[in-house]
Design a protein around this motif. Structure first.
Motif, PDB file in Angstrom:
ATOM      1  N   ILE A  27     -26.625  44.312 -16.286  1.00 21.18           N
ATOM      2  CA  ILE A  27     -27.651  45.287 -16.673  1.00 21.18           C
ATOM      3  C   ILE A  27     -27.846  45.310 -18.197  1.00 21.18           C
ATOM      4  O   ILE A  27     -28.947  45.498 -18.684  1.00 21.18           O
ATOM      5  N   ASP A  28     -26.767  45.065 -18.954  1.00 22.47           N
ATOM      6  CA  ASP A  28     -26.879  44.997 -20.415  1.00 22.47           C
ATOM      7  C   ASP A  28     -27.562  43.702 -20.857  1.00 22.47           C
ATOM      8  O   ASP A  28     -28.338  43.700 -21.815  1.00 22.47           O
ATOM      9  N   ARG A  58     -32.048  53.391 -16.639  1.00 19.07           N
ATOM     10  CA  ARG A  58     -31.711  52.115 -16.031  1.00 19.07           C
ATOM     11  C   ARG A  58     -30.626  52.343 -14.998  1.00 19.07           C
ATOM     12  O   ARG A  58     -29.840  53.295 -15.107  1.00 19.07           O
ATOM     13  N   GLU A  59     -30.617  51.479 -13.987  1.00 18.90           N
ATOM     14  CA  GLU A  59     -29.574  51.559 -12.971  1.00 18.90           C
ATOM     15  C   GLU A  59     -29.436  50.216 -12.263  1.00 18.90           C
ATOM     16  O   GLU A  59     -30.372  49.433 -12.219  1.00 18.90           O
ATOM     17  N   THR A  60     -28.257  49.979 -11.731  1.00 21.28           N
ATOM     18  CA  THR A  60     -28.004  48.800 -10.911  1.00 21.28           C
ATOM     19  C   THR A  60     -28.187  49.220  -9.464  1.00 21.28           C
ATOM     20  O   THR A  60     -27.609  50.218  -9.025  1.00 21.28           O
ATOM     21  N   VAL A  61     -28.997  48.472  -8.728  1.00 22.22           N
ATOM     22  CA  VAL A  61     -29.316  48.809  -7.348  1.00 22.22           C
ATOM     23  C   VAL A  61     -28.719  47.758  -6.424  1.00 22.22           C
ATOM     24  O   VAL A  61     -28.952  46.553  -6.614  1.00 22.22           O
ATOM     25  N   GLU A  77     -32.796  47.889 -12.356  1.00 21.52           N
ATOM     26  CA  GLU A  77     -34.107  48.532 -12.443  1.00 21.52           C
ATOM     27  C   GLU A  77     -34.149  49.381 -13.714  1.00 21.52           C
ATOM     28  O   GLU A  77     -33.267  50.207 -13.940  1.00 21.52           O
ATOM     29  N   TYR A  78     -35.167  49.141 -14.511  1.00 15.04           N
ATOM     30  CA  TYR A  78     -35.337  49.836 -15.792  1.00 15.04           C
ATOM     31  C   TYR A  78     -36.648  50.621 -15.753  1.00 15.04           C
ATOM     32  O   TYR A  78     -37.661  50.121 -15.283  1.00 15.04           O
TER      33      TYR A  78
END
Length: 113
Positions: A27-28, A58-61, A77-78
């Motif tokens: 994600i980074d 932002r999150e990791t899905v 997802e941002y």
């Protein structure tokens, strides 16, 4: 208890170090590309080359479907706000972990008052 042969110690050390040096989380890594993509799209849609992007969330899905035969793709997802020329829009940018590249999923626009 089995002992480790001295000749295998360098191999084990190399494997351990490699495992620890995997780099920043996905994600980074993808965040700069996501902000850039949303900013470019906003500049085009608002006809405003001076528009700038800002990370809102932002999150990791995790994949929706995973079975023993099918492994879905984790994605980042941002939500990115783009503003300039008296306008602003919000974009959702999705980046699959499989390296397929990012895409802007949608926007919501508003007028600054």
């Amino acid at each position: 208890m089995p002992s480790i042969r001295p000749s295998r110690l360098p191999l084990l050390a190399a494997l351990f170090i490699t495992g620890c040096a995997s780099g920043p989380p996905f994600i980074d890594q993808m965040q700069p590309e996501a902000v850039s993509m949303a900013t470019r799209r906003g500049q085009f849609e608002m006809n405003c080359p001076a528009a700038t992007g800002e990370m809102l969330s932002r999150e990791t899905v995790q994949p929706l479907v995973q079975t023993w035969r099918f492994q879905g793709t984790v994605r980042a997802e941002y939500t990115i706000g783009v503003s300039g020329c008296g306008q602003r829009q919000t974009y959702v940018v999705i980046c699959p972990e499989n390296g397929a590249g990012c895409f802007a999923a949608g926007s919501r626009q508003g007028i600054l008052r």
